[in-house]
Design an enzyme around this catalytic site. Structure first.
Site, PDB file in Angstrom:
ATOM      1  N   ASN A 162       0.855  -1.179   0.000  1.00  0.00           N
ATOM      2  CA  ASN A 162       0.000   0.000   0.000  1.00  0.00           C
ATOM      3  C   ASN A 162       0.892   1.230   0.000  1.00  0.00           C
ATOM      4  O   ASN A 162       1.378   1.686   1.041  1.00  0.00           O
ATOM      5  CB  ASN A 162      -0.916  -0.011   1.224  1.00  0.00           C
ATOM      6  CG  ASN A 162      -1.937  -1.122   1.161  1.00  0.00           C
ATOM      7  OD1 ASN A 162      -2.908  -1.049   0.422  1.00  0.00           O
ATOM      8  ND2 ASN A 162      -1.691  -2.179   1.941  1.00  0.00           N
ATOM      9  N   GLU A 163       1.131   1.749  -1.202  1.00  0.00           N
ATOM     10  CA  GLU A 163       2.061   2.857  -1.380  1.00  0.00           C
ATOM     11  C   GLU A 163       1.434   4.179  -0.925  1.00  0.00           C
ATOM     12  O   GLU A 163       0.211   4.258  -0.719  1.00  0.00           O
ATOM     13  CB  GLU A 163       2.452   2.962  -2.865  1.00  0.00           C
ATOM     14  CG  GLU A 163       3.098   1.707  -3.437  1.00  0.00           C
ATOM     15  CD  GLU A 163       4.537   1.506  -2.994  1.00  0.00           C
ATOM     16  OE1 GLU A 163       4.957   2.131  -1.994  1.00  0.00           O
ATOM     17  OE2 GLU A 163       5.244   0.723  -3.653  1.00  0.00           O
ATOM     18  N   PRO A 164       2.265   5.223  -0.725  1.00  0.00           N
ATOM     19  CA  PRO A 164       1.707   6.536  -0.407  1.00  0.00           C
ATOM     20  C   PRO A 164       0.607   6.916  -1.388  1.00  0.00           C
ATOM     21  O   PRO A 164       0.742   6.733  -2.603  1.00  0.00           O
ATOM     22  CB  PRO A 164       2.920   7.460  -0.540  1.00  0.00           C
ATOM     23  CG  PRO A 164       4.081   6.587  -0.187  1.00  0.00           C
ATOM     24  CD  PRO A 164       3.737   5.238  -0.763  1.00  0.00           C
ATOM     25  N   SER A 169      -2.425   5.529  -0.904  1.00  0.00           N
ATOM     26  CA  SER A 169      -3.442   4.513  -0.638  1.00  0.00           C
ATOM     27  C   SER A 169      -4.432   5.037   0.388  1.00  0.00           C
ATOM     28  O   SER A 169      -4.061   5.715   1.353  1.00  0.00           O
ATOM     29  CB  SER A 169      -2.787   3.231  -0.111  1.00  0.00           C
ATOM     30  OG  SER A 169      -1.942   2.658  -1.081  1.00  0.00           O
ATOM     31  N   THR A 183      10.049   2.135  -3.986  1.00  0.00           N
ATOM     32  CA  THR A 183       9.881   0.727  -3.624  1.00  0.00           C
ATOM     33  C   THR A 183      10.598  -0.165  -4.626  1.00  0.00           C
ATOM     34  O   THR A 183      11.291  -1.124  -4.259  1.00  0.00           O
ATOM     35  CB  THR A 183       8.389   0.367  -3.583  1.00  0.00           C
ATOM     36  OG1 THR A 183       7.750   1.180  -2.582  1.00  0.00           O
ATOM     37  CG2 THR A 183       8.177  -1.099  -3.256  1.00  0.00           C
TER      38      THR A 183
END
Length: 653
Positions: A177-179, A181, A196
């Site tokens: 869940n990347e920034p 999300s 990432t």
């Protein structure tokens, strides 16, 4: 539940009995336990998981675990495996759901999380094969939506997650869940953030080969777990940990969403805690023991925070910033300022091997013997020049006998096309000049063939690793020639733990320690320089430092060791806090340029490094910025202005 060890009488910021560090007051909005190291922390988490499994067994119920991958949980899984083998911990009632998987990804690929979980846990315990689940990286794209919906349903049908284990990315991601999300997101296909992918690129042999997508459980899926424990090791995680536990809840740091969970715990090591308020400025949250170390830390922090040189700090500055009890104990700011200023001044030296015929009372190194024998231990073949190239040059120029112990071959950090170019050259050279060495020709021909046919999921063959190791050895020798030391003073230790052909290494073994001991006994040094850069506690630098420390402990009874000092340097990733620095070696603009040219000798590490991490700069750029930054901090504190500085901390064994 992880419980705290009694620490009522412990000094601030000290771990006791491998339990977590306590502070009566914290700025943290999430319960956070700090352990001395990742091993102690992992044991505590593994035992909580084991207790939960046994509790569920006693109730005749399944234990539903959400599991994570990556470097952080490896020691947790290793402890669970140990408990299974030695204490009879059964996993027959465990049902697990993994957080994520790269997409697309074959399950037998070296980078597959299916493979990771089997190698780290599932193949070593008695969990039924039908009880563990990992997102399918082979699912057809048009079937992904159906698959992720079913994955959520399976978790719900199992009764929901009893326990969710998490790591954290350098940008705050949990799962993938990347920034950006949202807090209500569920299992889905996710585009990976560049940072990432860059952090993972070493596992894939470079950024171009790193997947751009992954299937991940969502934030809402994670928050639905009854219990959540997040792990973080190393100082590179420190800033994002502080944001997650002390900052506001924000989508720019998805881990901060865990502030909304009623039963969450962060378990971190001291390095990952270094940016927390209770660790960075503990006097702001609790009563501290004002010893010299704490005073130096507080005064330098105050100076840098206020943007005032140390000698300009006033009583009011102290009182307004939580340091009034320091004044009450030691008197006016004027006296404290001068004492700390002088301590910093005494760390600066242009004579890292000691200045002959000089009063060394206030110098970081001894004057005698005037010519010292020095060993620079370099974990990889370029750490010596990157991390302490200016000091390396000074030691040689000032007449000391300098040796370099290259601890590992560094072969996995050579790009395939670089190795193929080298192998083709050797084969063509031998052919052109009629050099008849069947074995050498076979090795390079086999390496070239293997590299041409190699798939992304395949490991390097022994022949390829040999070729890559020769490339890095040649570059290290070129650096030694550039500095001026004889090539016979370059010692290639090829520590066995490193030679797996994979990013994942073997544990430190007896043979690793012995090869380090042998070199120390052979040289009988007055100085040892070692990499103290522990940004990744599972990385090569940490293992190499452990080997040196163990070797020194075993040898400390020897007569020659009584006159041996050990200095720790940092790598291209971080620098010592200014309050910790015990020797700072200044560099002129010409010396900075010469160091840069020395780094350039490592051509395989330029223009597209295999293990670049999240920092896109080349190593010479990182090193120069770090060295200039250290000099700038000294200047901001009110000391002389230098072009750059290399910094060291002494390990008093």
């Amino acid at each position: 539940m992880i419980t705290d060890s009694p620490v009522a009488d412990a000094p601030n910021n000290q771990s006791v009995n491998n339990g977590p560090v306590h502070s009566a007051i914290t700025y943290e909005k999430i319960p956070t336990h700090i352990y001395a190291d990742a091993k102690a922390a992992s044991r505590a988490v593994a035992h909580e998981i084991a207790d939960l499994i046994r509790q569920k067994q006693g109730e005749g119920k399944p234990c539903i675990l959400g599991l994570a991958t990556g470097s952080s949980p490896k020691t947790v899984y290793a402890e669970l495996v140990r408990m299974h083998r030695e204490e009879g911990l059964s996993f027959r009632n465990v049902v697990s759901f993994n957080l994520d998987e790269y997409y697309p990804m074959e399950p037998d690929s070296l980078q597959s999380y299916w493979r990771f979980m089997r190698e780290q846990l599932f193949d070593h315990v008695d969990i039924p094969a039908e009880n563990y689940h990992v997102p399918d990286g082979t699912i057809r794209y048009d079937k992904v939506a159906e698959f992720v919906k079913r994955y959520e349903e399976m978790i719900a049908e199992a009764g929901g997650l009893d326990f969710q284990l998490l790591g954290i990315g350098g940008n705050g991601h949990i799962g993938f869940n990347e920034p950006g999300s949202l807090i209500n997101s569920h299992t889905r296909l996710m585009m990976l953030d560049h940072s990432t992918r860059a952090a993972a690129s070493g596992d894939f042999g470079g950024l171009p080969r790193t997947p751009r997508k992954a299937i991940t459980m969502g934030v809402a899926s994670i928050l639905a777990a009854k219990r959540v424990v997040l792990l973080a090791w190393g100082e590179r995680k420190a800033p994002v940990i502080r944001g997650a536990v002390e900052g506001t809840v924000t989508e720019t740091n998805p881990a901060s969403y865990l502030q909304t969970h009623p039963n969450v715990l962060f378990v971190i090591d001291e390095a990952a805690s270094s940016e927390l308020t209770r660790m960075k400025s503990p006097w702001l949250v609790d009563t501290v023991v004002w010893d010299n170390k704490m005073i130096k830390k507080a005064v330098t922090h105050l100076s840098l925070t206020l943007g005032k040189p140390i000698l300009k700090l006033t009583d009011r500055d102290y009182n307004d910033n939580g340091m009034s009890d320091l004044l009450a104990q030691y008197g006016q700011a004027y006296d404290i300022n001068i004492d700390v200023f002088n301590q910093l001044q005494h760390t600066i030296t242009g004579w890292p091997g000691g200045k002959p015929n000089a009063d060394d009372t206030n110098r970081p190194e001894r004057a005698l013997p005037a010519q010292k024998r020095c060993i620079i231990f370099s974990p990889h073949p370029d750490d010596d020049i990157i991390s302490m190239g200016g000091t390396f040059q000074r030691l040689h120029d000032q007449g000391h006998e300098v040796h370099v112990g290259y601890q590992t071959s560094g072969n996995i950090a050579v790009a395939d096309d670089e190795a193929l170019r080298f192998a083709d050259y050797v084969v063509d050279f031998n052919s052109k000049f009629g050099i008849n060495s069947p074995e050498a020709t076979r090795i390079f021909q086999d390496a070239a063939t293997s590299l041409r046919l190699k798939k992304d999921s395949e490991m390097d063959t022994p022949e390829v690793r040999h070729v890559k190791g020769l490339i890095r050895m040649g570059e290290a020798k070129a650096t030694c020639r550039f500095v001026g030391i004889p090539v016979e003073n370059a010692h290639f230790l090829n520590m066995p733990f490193y030679e797996t052909g994979k990013v994942e290494k073997k544990p430190l073994g007896e043979d690793d320690v012995k090869v380090v001991m042998d070199l120390i006994e052979k040289i009988k040094p007055h100085q040892i320089y070692a990499a103290g850069d522990l940004a990744d506690p599972h990385g090569t630098h940490k293992v190499c430092l452990d080997a040196i420390m163990e070797a020194v402990r075993r040898l400390k009874h020897k007569n020659f060791m009584k006159d041996c000092w050990v200095w720790l340097y940092r790598g291209a990733w971080a620098e010592w806090d200014v309050s910790e620095i015990e020797m700072a070696v200044p560099m002129s603009p010409d010396q900075v340029m010469k160091k840069r040219l020395g780094i350039f000798k490592h051509q395989s590490q330029k223009d597209g490094v295999v293990y670049q991490g999240t920092d896109s700069r080349e190593f010479w750029q990182r090193a120069e910025e770090r060295n200039r930054g250290t000099a700038a901090i000294y200047n901001r504190l009110g000391l002389a202005e230098y072009e750059a500085m290399e910094a060291f901390v002494r390990w008093k064994f």
